[in-house]
Write a protein that holds these residues in place. Structure first.
Motif, PDB file in Angstrom:
ATOM      1  N   GLY A 166       0.837  -1.173   0.025  1.00 37.87           N
ATOM      2  CA  GLY A 166      -0.176  -0.061   0.037  1.00 37.87           C
ATOM      3  C   GLY A 166       0.787   1.199   0.224  1.00 37.87           C
ATOM      4  O   GLY A 166       0.730   2.088  -0.546  1.00 37.87           O
ATOM      5  N   ALA A 167       1.856   1.352   0.773  1.00 30.47           N
ATOM      6  CA  ALA A 167       2.537   2.585   1.209  1.00 30.47           C
ATOM      7  C   ALA A 167       3.630   2.759  -0.255  1.00 30.47           C
ATOM      8  O   ALA A 167       3.854   3.828  -0.429  1.00 30.47           O
ATOM      9  N   SER A 168       4.303   1.455  -0.577  1.00 25.25           N
ATOM     10  CA  SER A 168       5.528   1.836  -1.395  1.00 25.25           C
ATOM     11  C   SER A 168       5.612   0.551  -2.354  1.00 25.25           C
ATOM     12  O   SER A 168       6.490  -0.114  -2.686  1.00 25.25           O
ATOM     13  N   PRO A 169       4.231   0.287  -3.273  1.00 31.78           N
ATOM     14  CA  PRO A 169       4.443  -0.803  -4.107  1.00 31.78           C
ATOM     15  C   PRO A 169       5.659  -0.813  -5.237  1.00 31.78           C
ATOM     16  O   PRO A 169       5.977  -1.696  -5.748  1.00 31.78           O
ATOM     17  N   GLU A 170       5.715   0.594  -5.632  1.00 35.68           N
ATOM     18  CA  GLU A 170       6.667   0.764  -6.687  1.00 35.68           C
ATOM     19  C   GLU A 170       8.146   0.324  -6.269  1.00 35.68           C
ATOM     20  O   GLU A 170       9.004   0.307  -7.241  1.00 35.68           O
ATOM     21  N   GLU A 171       8.522   0.300  -5.142  1.00 29.81           N
ATOM     22  CA  GLU A 171       9.873  -0.191  -4.742  1.00 29.81           C
ATOM     23  C   GLU A 171      10.115  -1.690  -4.491  1.00 29.81           C
ATOM     24  O   GLU A 171      11.075  -2.181  -4.541  1.00 29.81           O
ATOM     25  N   GLY A 172       8.852  -2.359  -4.966  1.00 28.10           N
ATOM     26  CA  GLY A 172       8.787  -3.807  -4.866  1.00 28.10           C
ATOM     27  C   GLY A 172       9.097  -4.329  -6.148  1.00 28.10           C
ATOM     28  O   GLY A 172       8.941  -3.850  -7.154  1.00 28.10           O
ATOM     29  N   ARG A 173       9.660  -5.484  -6.237  1.00 26.98           N
ATOM     30  CA  ARG A 173       9.705  -6.205  -7.565  1.00 26.98           C
ATOM     31  C   ARG A 173       8.940  -7.456  -7.430  1.00 26.98           C
ATOM     32  O   ARG A 173       9.574  -8.335  -6.647  1.00 26.98           O
ATOM     33  N   ASN A 174       7.831  -7.904  -7.841  1.00 26.61           N
ATOM     34  CA  ASN A 174       6.826  -8.896  -7.519  1.00 26.61           C
ATOM     35  C   ASN A 174       7.663 -10.077  -8.143  1.00 26.61           C
ATOM     36  O   ASN A 174       7.071 -10.337  -9.373  1.00 26.61           O
ATOM     37  N   ALA A 175       7.925 -11.180  -7.334  1.00 27.00           N
ATOM     38  CA  ALA A 175       8.293 -12.355  -7.918  1.00 27.00           C
ATOM     39  C   ALA A 175       6.965 -13.162  -8.415  1.00 27.00           C
ATOM     40  O   ALA A 175       7.247 -13.854  -9.364  1.00 27.00           O
ATOM     41  N   LEU A 176       6.044 -13.103  -7.742  1.00 26.78           N
ATOM     42  CA  LEU A 176       4.735 -13.846  -7.898  1.00 26.78           C
ATOM     43  C   LEU A 176       4.255 -13.514  -9.225  1.00 26.78           C
ATOM     44  O   LEU A 176       3.745 -14.322 -10.056  1.00 26.78           O
TER      45      LEU A 176
END
Length: 413
Positions: free
Chosen positions: A224-234
């Motif tokens: 919610g707070a920082s989705p752009e900082e993640g890299r979604n493996a799933l």
């Protein structure tokens, strides 16, 4: 014996109790017994369970009273057993292969399931002999007893193989050289849709197959707070899944493809940093299967790149097509006709539903060395399909199978 094995089903590379029983029986009968790392090339094993699973199953076998000196040599998943016996004179080497492993299937506890009614349902909850390998192991030991008189010319070799399910265990036995002196190899399977009393001297339609485990690694973050900082493996794994199932069929050979496992993530508000897929390809053609595998690997690679993920692919199983030698097919049928209980005889079991078999590597090695081999099917009616919680065999098939293989062995020797 079969019911004892059925009560204690062990999945691939964890057959510590089963293999130890085989070692004890063969030793008692006077066979030279080769097992542990002497029977398998460790680096060639495919789809090995985790160290934690191996050690847990090892300790379970100890608690069940398994001989600790024997299974210490098997520790870490070295559960193949080879029995060798020389006859009264020189002659060829004839080998028989029997698989020992069970499946991760929860056995039925319903009142119409005979192992439950008769009191030999699996004691290892979540594992089950749902493919007849308990019967195969029993037949092998029954045959070993028949041939212990050494009244033959040549050598018999018994190959008790771990981890047939997932086509994982045979290759390491081949790479260790256990088939290099074999002149004739006989493999067999109970059931596969063939009724009791029917016998097939060979089989066709086995698929080449590759089993792959793909791992995607990204970066977790707050969804919610920082989705752009993640890299979604799933998400990367899901992209790969859809494209793998979109691979076109081939005009040059029947194909199958499946993503059987997709897992990843820990919570709804966390970008998943890890995902895993388990994939299989199959084709009647070895060349087509290799092309399917290449396309799967490319899709995994580029799906990971789309989402800025790291990835790795591990081969966890493999099989190739089987070609049976007609002379052995004919000979096996001739001997089956002399055994009470067999009433119908066919040269080949023709069905892709047989799936894939890693005995294919054993057969290939023998044939490349100038020997001959076949893969026979011995019929038994089954109340449910292979790999089903209600799978079972008709036990009257066991003694007639032993007698058949005994006749084949003495004919060859």
């Amino acid at each position: 014996m079969r019911r004892d094995f059925h009560r204690h089903p062990e999945i691939g590379f964890t057959e510590f109790r089963t293999a130890s029983k085989v070692v004890e029986r063969l030793t008692c009968l006077g066979y030279e017994v080769i097992y542990g790392q002497d029977a398998m090339d460790g680096k060639s094993r495919r789809g090995l369970p985790s160290d934690e699973v191996l050690e847990s199953c090892f300790n379970r076998a100890l608690k069940d009273g398994t001989n600790p000196e024997i299974i210490e040599k098997m520790r870490g998943g070295y559960t193949a057993v080879i029995g060798v016996l020389k006859g009264k004179a020189d002659g060829p080497t004839v080998a028989f292969r029997f698989d020992m492993d069970a499946l991760p299937v929860c056995e039925s506890a319903e009142v119409d399931h005979i192992p439950n009614v008769e009191g030999f349902r699996s004691e290892y909850e979540g594992n089950m002999h749902a493919c007849g390998h308990d019967g195969h192991t029993t037949i092998g030991l029954g045959l070993a007893e028949k041939l212990a008189d050494q009244q033959f010319a040549g050598t018999v070799k018994f190959i008790f193989q771990p981890a047939e399910e997932g086509v994982r265990g045979a290759y390491s036995i081949v790479q260790k050289g256990m088939l290099d002196d074999v002149d004739y190899l006989f493999c067999q399977h109970l059931g596969t849709g063939v009724p009791l009393g029917e016998f097939h001297g060979g089989s066709t339609g086995f698929f080449a197959s590759t089993k792959l485990s793909a791992h995607f690694r990204g970066v977790s973050s707050h969804a919610g707070a920082s989705p752009e900082e993640g890299r979604n493996a799933l998400l990367g794994a899901a992209t790969a899944l859809l494209n793998i199932h979109a691979i076109p069929r081939f005009s040059s050979g029947t194909t199958r493809i499946n993503v059987g496992v997709l897992e990843g993530g820990t919570a709804a508000n966390i970008i998943p940093d890890y995902a895993k897929m388990v994939i299989e390809t199959r084709s009647i053609s070895e060349e087509v299967n290799e092309e399917l595998e290449k396309r799967v690997r490319d899709i995994v690679k580029h799906s990971a790149a789309m989402h800025e993920l790291e990835f790795e692919i591990e081969m966890i199983g493999k099989a190739i097509p089987i070609r049976c030698d007609q002379s052995l097919v004919d000979l096996a049928i001739e001997e089956a006709k002399q055994v009470d209980g067999f009433t119908s005889f066919k040269p080949f079991r023709e069905s892709g539903s047989i799936g894939s078999e890693d005995a294919s590597f054993m057969i290939e090695r023998v044939q490349k060395n100038g020997g001959q081999a076949t893969y026979m099917v011995i019929g038994t009616d089954i109340p449910a399909p292979h790999h089903h919680p209600k799978f079972d065999i008709q036990e009257e098939v066991l003694p007639r199978s032993v007698e058949l293989l005994n006749r084949i062995a003495r004919r060859m020797l």
